[in-house]
Design an enzyme around this catalytic site. Structure first.
Site, PDB file in Angstrom:
ATOM      1  N   HIS A 156     105.467  45.014-104.755  1.00 20.41           N
ATOM      2  CA  HIS A 156     106.720  44.708-103.768  1.00 20.41           C
ATOM      3  C   HIS A 156     107.465  45.986-103.551  1.00 20.41           C
ATOM      4  O   HIS A 156     107.139  46.925-103.963  1.00 20.41           O
ATOM      5  CB  HIS A 156     107.838  43.770-104.580  1.00 20.41           C
ATOM      6  CG  HIS A 156     107.058  42.431-104.946  1.00 20.41           C
ATOM      7  ND1 HIS A 156     106.994  41.402-104.161  1.00 20.41           N
ATOM      8  CD2 HIS A 156     106.698  42.010-106.273  1.00 20.41           C
ATOM      9  CE1 HIS A 156     106.349  40.344-104.764  1.00 20.41           C
ATOM     10  NE2 HIS A 156     106.286  40.794-106.046  1.00 20.41           N
ATOM     11  N   ASP A 215     112.590  46.845 -97.418  1.00 20.47           N
ATOM     12  CA  ASP A 215     112.711  47.390 -96.037  1.00 20.47           C
ATOM     13  C   ASP A 215     114.279  46.945 -95.588  1.00 20.47           C
ATOM     14  O   ASP A 215     114.441  45.829 -95.438  1.00 20.47           O
ATOM     15  CB  ASP A 215     111.658  46.841 -94.964  1.00 20.47           C
ATOM     16  CG  ASP A 215     112.067  47.134 -93.563  1.00 20.47           C
ATOM     17  OD1 ASP A 215     113.085  47.702 -93.436  1.00 20.47           O
ATOM     18  OD2 ASP A 215     111.306  46.705 -92.636  1.00 20.47           O
ATOM     19  N   HIS A 237     117.064  47.062 -92.937  1.00 22.32           N
ATOM     20  CA  HIS A 237     117.147  47.154 -91.377  1.00 22.32           C
ATOM     21  C   HIS A 237     118.252  48.131 -91.533  1.00 22.32           C
ATOM     22  O   HIS A 237     118.413  48.599 -90.211  1.00 22.32           O
ATOM     23  CB  HIS A 237     117.453  45.734 -90.808  1.00 22.32           C
ATOM     24  CG  HIS A 237     116.022  45.231 -90.712  1.00 22.32           C
ATOM     25  ND1 HIS A 237     115.812  43.971 -90.105  1.00 22.32           N
ATOM     26  CD2 HIS A 237     114.888  45.100 -91.392  1.00 22.32           C
ATOM     27  CE1 HIS A 237     114.813  43.426 -90.245  1.00 22.32           C
ATOM     28  NE2 HIS A 237     114.072  44.176 -90.815  1.00 22.32           N
ATOM     29  N   HIS A 265     114.361  42.913 -96.511  1.00 24.40           N
ATOM     30  CA  HIS A 265     113.078  42.273 -96.960  1.00 24.40           C
ATOM     31  C   HIS A 265     112.100  42.905 -97.494  1.00 24.40           C
ATOM     32  O   HIS A 265     112.078  44.278 -97.197  1.00 24.40           O
ATOM     33  CB  HIS A 265     112.654  41.344 -95.535  1.00 24.40           C
ATOM     34  CG  HIS A 265     112.153  42.374 -94.661  1.00 24.40           C
ATOM     35  ND1 HIS A 265     110.750  42.557 -94.517  1.00 24.40           N
ATOM     36  CD2 HIS A 265     112.698  42.683 -93.674  1.00 24.40           C
ATOM     37  CE1 HIS A 265     110.273  43.139 -93.438  1.00 24.40           C
ATOM     38  NE2 HIS A 265     111.683  43.329 -92.799  1.00 24.40           N
ATOM     39  N   CYS A 266     111.121  42.241 -98.142  1.00 26.79           N
ATOM     40  CA  CYS A 266     109.933  42.849 -98.877  1.00 26.79           C
ATOM     41  C   CYS A 266     108.941  42.988 -97.584  1.00 26.79           C
ATOM     42  O   CYS A 266     108.910  42.200 -96.786  1.00 26.79           O
ATOM     43  CB  CYS A 266     109.482  41.970 -99.794  1.00 26.79           C
ATOM     44  SG  CYS A 266     108.032  42.762-100.743  1.00 26.79           S
ATOM     45  N   HIS A 269     105.453  37.461 -98.181  1.00 30.01           N
ATOM     46  CA  HIS A 269     106.419  37.729 -98.838  1.00 30.01           C
ATOM     47  C   HIS A 269     107.568  37.262 -98.553  1.00 30.01           C
ATOM     48  O   HIS A 269     108.637  36.616 -99.258  1.00 30.01           O
ATOM     49  CB  HIS A 269     106.515  39.183 -99.515  1.00 30.01           C
ATOM     50  CG  HIS A 269     105.491  39.515-100.341  1.00 30.01           C
ATOM     51  ND1 HIS A 269     105.586  40.192-101.466  1.00 30.01           N
ATOM     52  CD2 HIS A 269     104.124  39.397-100.422  1.00 30.01           C
ATOM     53  CE1 HIS A 269     104.474  40.611-102.222  1.00 30.01           C
ATOM     54  NE2 HIS A 269     103.472  39.908-101.711  1.00 30.01           N
ATOM     55  N   MET A 310     111.594  36.371 -99.898  1.00 31.97           N
ATOM     56  CA  MET A 310     111.941  37.626-100.175  1.00 31.97           C
ATOM     57  C   MET A 310     112.797  38.459 -98.830  1.00 31.97           C
ATOM     58  O   MET A 310     112.257  39.150 -98.233  1.00 31.97           O
ATOM     59  CB  MET A 310     110.813  38.698-100.501  1.00 31.97           C
ATOM     60  CG  MET A 310     110.249  38.603-101.770  1.00 31.97           C
ATOM     61  SD  MET A 310     109.270  39.678-102.445  1.00 31.97           S
ATOM     62  CE  MET A 310     110.370  40.923-103.159  1.00 31.97           C
ATOM     63  N   HIS A 333     125.787  26.248 -86.189  1.00 30.07           N
ATOM     64  CA  HIS A 333     126.520  25.535 -85.319  1.00 30.07           C
ATOM     65  C   HIS A 333     127.686  24.785 -86.490  1.00 30.07           C
ATOM     66  O   HIS A 333     127.111  24.425 -87.620  1.00 30.07           O
ATOM     67  CB  HIS A 333     126.080  24.446 -84.357  1.00 30.07           C
ATOM     68  CG  HIS A 333     127.189  23.614 -83.906  1.00 30.07           C
ATOM     69  ND1 HIS A 333     127.929  23.833 -82.832  1.00 30.07           N
ATOM     70  CD2 HIS A 333     127.636  22.299 -84.519  1.00 30.07           C
ATOM     71  CE1 HIS A 333     128.924  22.892 -82.584  1.00 30.07           C
ATOM     72  NE2 HIS A 333     128.544  21.922 -83.594  1.00 30.07           N
ATOM     73  N   GLU A 347     130.651  27.727 -79.554  1.00 29.73           N
ATOM     74  CA  GLU A 347     130.379  26.456 -80.135  1.00 29.73           C
ATOM     75  C   GLU A 347     128.926  26.605 -81.277  1.00 29.73           C
ATOM     76  O   GLU A 347     129.003  25.936 -82.354  1.00 29.73           O
ATOM     77  CB  GLU A 347     130.003  25.364 -79.102  1.00 29.73           C
ATOM     78  CG  GLU A 347     129.031  25.843 -78.177  1.00 29.73           C
ATOM     79  CD  GLU A 347     128.644  24.710 -77.432  1.00 29.73           C
ATOM     80  OE1 GLU A 347     128.634  25.106 -76.059  1.00 29.73           O
ATOM     81  OE2 GLU A 347     128.555  23.497 -77.529  1.00 29.73           O
ATOM     82  N   THR A 348     128.171  27.365 -80.741  1.00 27.59           N
ATOM     83  CA  THR A 348     126.620  27.677 -81.430  1.00 27.59           C
ATOM     84  C   THR A 348     126.605  29.148 -80.993  1.00 27.59           C
ATOM     85  O   THR A 348     126.570  29.443 -80.058  1.00 27.59           O
ATOM     86  CB  THR A 348     125.525  26.666 -80.900  1.00 27.59           C
ATOM     87  OG1 THR A 348     126.287  25.391 -81.088  1.00 27.59           O
ATOM     88  CG2 THR A 348     124.316  27.112 -81.517  1.00 27.59           C
ATOM     89  N   HIS A 387     121.450  24.227 -85.334  1.00 26.99           N
ATOM     90  CA  HIS A 387     121.416  23.047 -84.234  1.00 26.99           C
ATOM     91  C   HIS A 387     120.346  22.994 -83.516  1.00 26.99           C
ATOM     92  O   HIS A 387     120.076  22.450 -82.565  1.00 26.99           O
ATOM     93  CB  HIS A 387     122.639  23.434 -83.214  1.00 26.99           C
ATOM     94  CG  HIS A 387     123.396  22.142 -82.801  1.00 26.99           C
ATOM     95  ND1 HIS A 387     122.574  21.317 -81.911  1.00 26.99           N
ATOM     96  CD2 HIS A 387     124.493  21.763 -83.024  1.00 26.99           C
ATOM     97  CE1 HIS A 387     123.363  20.264 -81.523  1.00 26.99           C
ATOM     98  NE2 HIS A 387     124.743  20.488 -82.416  1.00 26.99           N
TER      99      HIS A 387
HETATM  100 CU   LIG Z   1     107.396  41.049-102.122  1.00 26.34          CU
END
Ligand SMILES: [Cu+2]
Lengths: 257, 374
Positions: free
Chosen positions: B125, B128, B130, B165-166, B176, B181, B286, B310-311, B337
């Site tokens: 594993h 990453d 962002h 995330h992985c 994954h 993950m 929503h 609203e959304t 929604h």
């Molecule tokens: Cu992983």
């Protein structure tokens, strides 16, 4: 499973040539005998010296016994017999004369077990060292020759990208033979080996001082060396951490004599 | 089928090896590329213990100090979880929860994460972020085998809620992620959040929602399949994944994780920051009966928030944030929604709000009663 280089050589030394061929239900795979002798070997894996990634040293290995390896990769036709016997899982269909692609490490080892049963001989995947021994000049050394991490990534990526591999599968023999007479090495079908993923350290003398293995992924050999998770059958969508993935996954076996 | 036990045992063997830990430590010194080391020795350090979602660890909204090194530790846990009454998943998780725990830092803080892959796991594993710059978000520096740990430090140069995330390479990446993950790191501006006019705004608490799309195979009888381990589940799961039709779309790891006995609570007048992560697929939160007072739809706090939504739209592979002050008591539903996904596939949370009803905002003028129409 851990096989140090020393043990590997010992295994080879301790082996004996059979006096008779085992019984075979069919002709059996065509073999190439790589004679006893020495070869250069670049260990696979991630190696660090003082915490920095480095190339492992090129080693010189030798074996006192020959190596019996399949001249061709296992074909779809070969593999289909194992499937028909219920010992292998069905895999990518196609022309019988083509290499069997779309197989995982588990598929390959299941086939080896089946073939051993069928022939009475012991068949297994080659170690990475054995593959390099048989591949000779078709082995692509992946030493990067630099210590700067960024350069290592970019150099590797560039090399793998520039290889420009033809994606069309060829029937057996389509990639020709190497100087040892082994066919289709480093074409576009990567071959599973027995080797696990290695994380190792290089000591101050430039030699490996420690290593550990993770066997949920294995080394595959082809136009470049790669690491593939053992249950993956298609690495095309990726496979190397961020490099160019193997086009196809196949295998050939060695016979323990 | 194929047993992963062999791999498990090898993993256990690795744990005994001290060599790996030393190597990881050395790399952790961040002299990763033979480049000049960053001297951060003068920066204070703080360590946060991570909370289980939907909770978030205690944190300041306005930074009371200059930049710090903020330390976190996460263990990667592979385990089977129940995602619905009749469905189980061989999950892969950051720290045992889906979503992975939220980390909160301030802009220009340094995030220092110790990531550990216990020897009992079967797979490689990594992580990453962002929010991070370079090395595939840290993914290229953090790939660890079972029995290994690594330390990654990165500077949080951009403010916002960001997915992590992985991403362990090739087809392992989506697998994954859809096995659980992913999570969010929140990088607050040092001066805290601001409204449209640039005035400071604060929240009373954070509700952290992680939305996941799961792809669980069915057998010939139409029943969800159960597997001995993650590796065994891979081929069938991949087939379902590649059709892009999830079997479950859930908040916080399972159908009903945030409803019924597990429903969220709030008080009238409370300002709640809803942080919503979806690492793989677009979604559209929503709040039924409420609104987004201030919404950072893309999740990045130096953009002017949008008002009165609203959304709102969360792009797959991002986190977004919406601030809402609860004005009425009662039950609220926070949903994706796409109502099929909300009601039939699981993407619903409930919030029970205490307080006094405000008839100015809404009143039942006539209760439903018969009438003599034709
Ligand atoms: Cu992983």
């Amino acid at each position: 499973m851990k096989i140090s280089v020393a043990t590997l050589v010992l295994i080879s030394l301790g082996a004996m040539l059979p006096t008779t061929q085992p019984p075979q239900r069919y002709g059996g795979p065509e073999l190439v005998t790589v004679p006893a002798g020495g070869w250069s070997y670049r260990p696979a894996g991630t190696w660090r010296q003082d915490g920095r990634p480095v190339d492992p040293p090129l080693q010189r290995l030798s074996a006192a016994t020959p190596l019996a390896i399949m001249r061709h990769q296992v074909s779809r036709g070969d593999y289909a017999a194992c499937v028909a016997d219920g010992a292998c899982l069905p895999a990518e269909p196609g022309v019988p004369d083509e290499p069997q692609t779309g197989v995982s490490w588990h598929d390959a080892t299941a086939y080896a077990a089946w073939l051993s049963e069928e022939t009475g001989a012991t068949w297994r995947l080659p170690t990475d060292a054995e593959w390099q021994r048989a591949a000779a000049e078709r082995f692509t050394d992946d030493a990067l020759g630099t210590k700067a991490l960024t350069d290592r990534w970019l150099t590797r990526y560039a090399r793998e990208s520039e290889a420009g591999i033809d994606p069309v599968l060829r029937p057996r023999g389509g990639w020709g033979e190497n100087t040892k007479g082994v066919a289709d090495l480093a074409g576009n079908v990567w071959e599973w080996t027995e080797d696990c993923v290695v994380t190792g350290t290089i000591g101050p003398d430039g030699q490996p001082s420690g290593r550990d293995e993770f066997c949920g992924a294995r080394i595959v050999e082809g136009p470049h060396r790669a690491v593939v998770i053992d249950f993956v059958r298609d690495a095309r969508a990726g496979g190397c951490a961020s490099g160019v993935p193997p086009e196809y996954l196949g295998f050939r076996l060695v016979r323990e004599d | 089928m194929l047993s992963r036990r062999a791999a498990l045992m090898v993993g256990a063997g690795l744990a005994a090896a001290p060599v790996l830990v030393q190597a990881a430590r050395a790399e952790g010194s961040m002299d990763t590329s033979a480049a000049a080391p960053a001297d951060l020795s003068s920066l204070p350090r703080i360590r946060h213990e991570l909370a289980i979602p939907p909770l978030v660890h205690d944190h300041e909204q306005v930074a009371s100090t200059g930049p710090r090194i903020v330390e976190f530790t996460m263990d990667i846990i592979e385990k089977e979880i129940q995602v619905a009454d009749d469905a189980y998943l061989q999950a892969m998780t950051f720290n045992g929860s889906i979503p992975g725990p939220m980390m909160v830092v301030h802009e220009n803080d340094y995030v220092e994460l110790t990531l550990r892959n216990p020897a009992t796991n079967t797979m490689q594993h990594n992580i990453d972020f962002h929010a991070a710059t370079g090395a595939l978000g840290g993914g290229a520096l953090t790939l660890i085998n079972p029995g290994e740990q690594t330390v990654l430090r990165f500077k949080a140069t951009r403010a916002g809620v960001f997915t992590y995330h992985c991403a362990p390479g090739g087809p392992m990446i989506p697998w994954h992620v859809v096995s659980g993950m992913s999570g969010t790191i929140m990088v607050l501006p040092r001066e805290g959040l601001k409204d449209v006019a640039g005035n400071p705004v604060a929240y009373d608490r954070v509700i952290y929602i992680g939305e996941n799309d799961f792809y669980i195979p069915k057998d010939a009888d139409g029943a969800y399949m159960r597997f001995a381990d993650a590796g065994e589940s891979y081929p069938d799961t991949l087939e379902v994944m590649n059709k892009l039709i999830p079997t479950h779309v859930v908040f916080n790891g399972r159908v009903g994780a945030l409803t019924g006995d597990n429903a969220l609570t709030a008080k009238q007048g409370e300002r709640v920051l809803f942080v919503h992560n979806q690492a793989n697929r677009d979604t559209r939160p929503h709040l039924i009966g409420g609104h987004g007072d201030l919404v950072w739809e893309e999740g990045k706090f130096h953009n002017t928030p949008r008002v009165d939504l609203e959304t709102w739209f969360i792009r797959g592979g991002s986190s977004g944030a919406a601030l809402y002050k609860f004005l009425q008591p009662g039950l609220y539903a926070y949903v994706n929604h796409n109502l099929i996904e909300a009601a039939n596939l699981g993407a619903t949370a409930h919030i029970k709000v205490e307080g006094e009803w405000n008839n100015d905002l809404m009143e039942q003028v006539l209760a439903p009663s018969p009438y003599a129409g034709t």
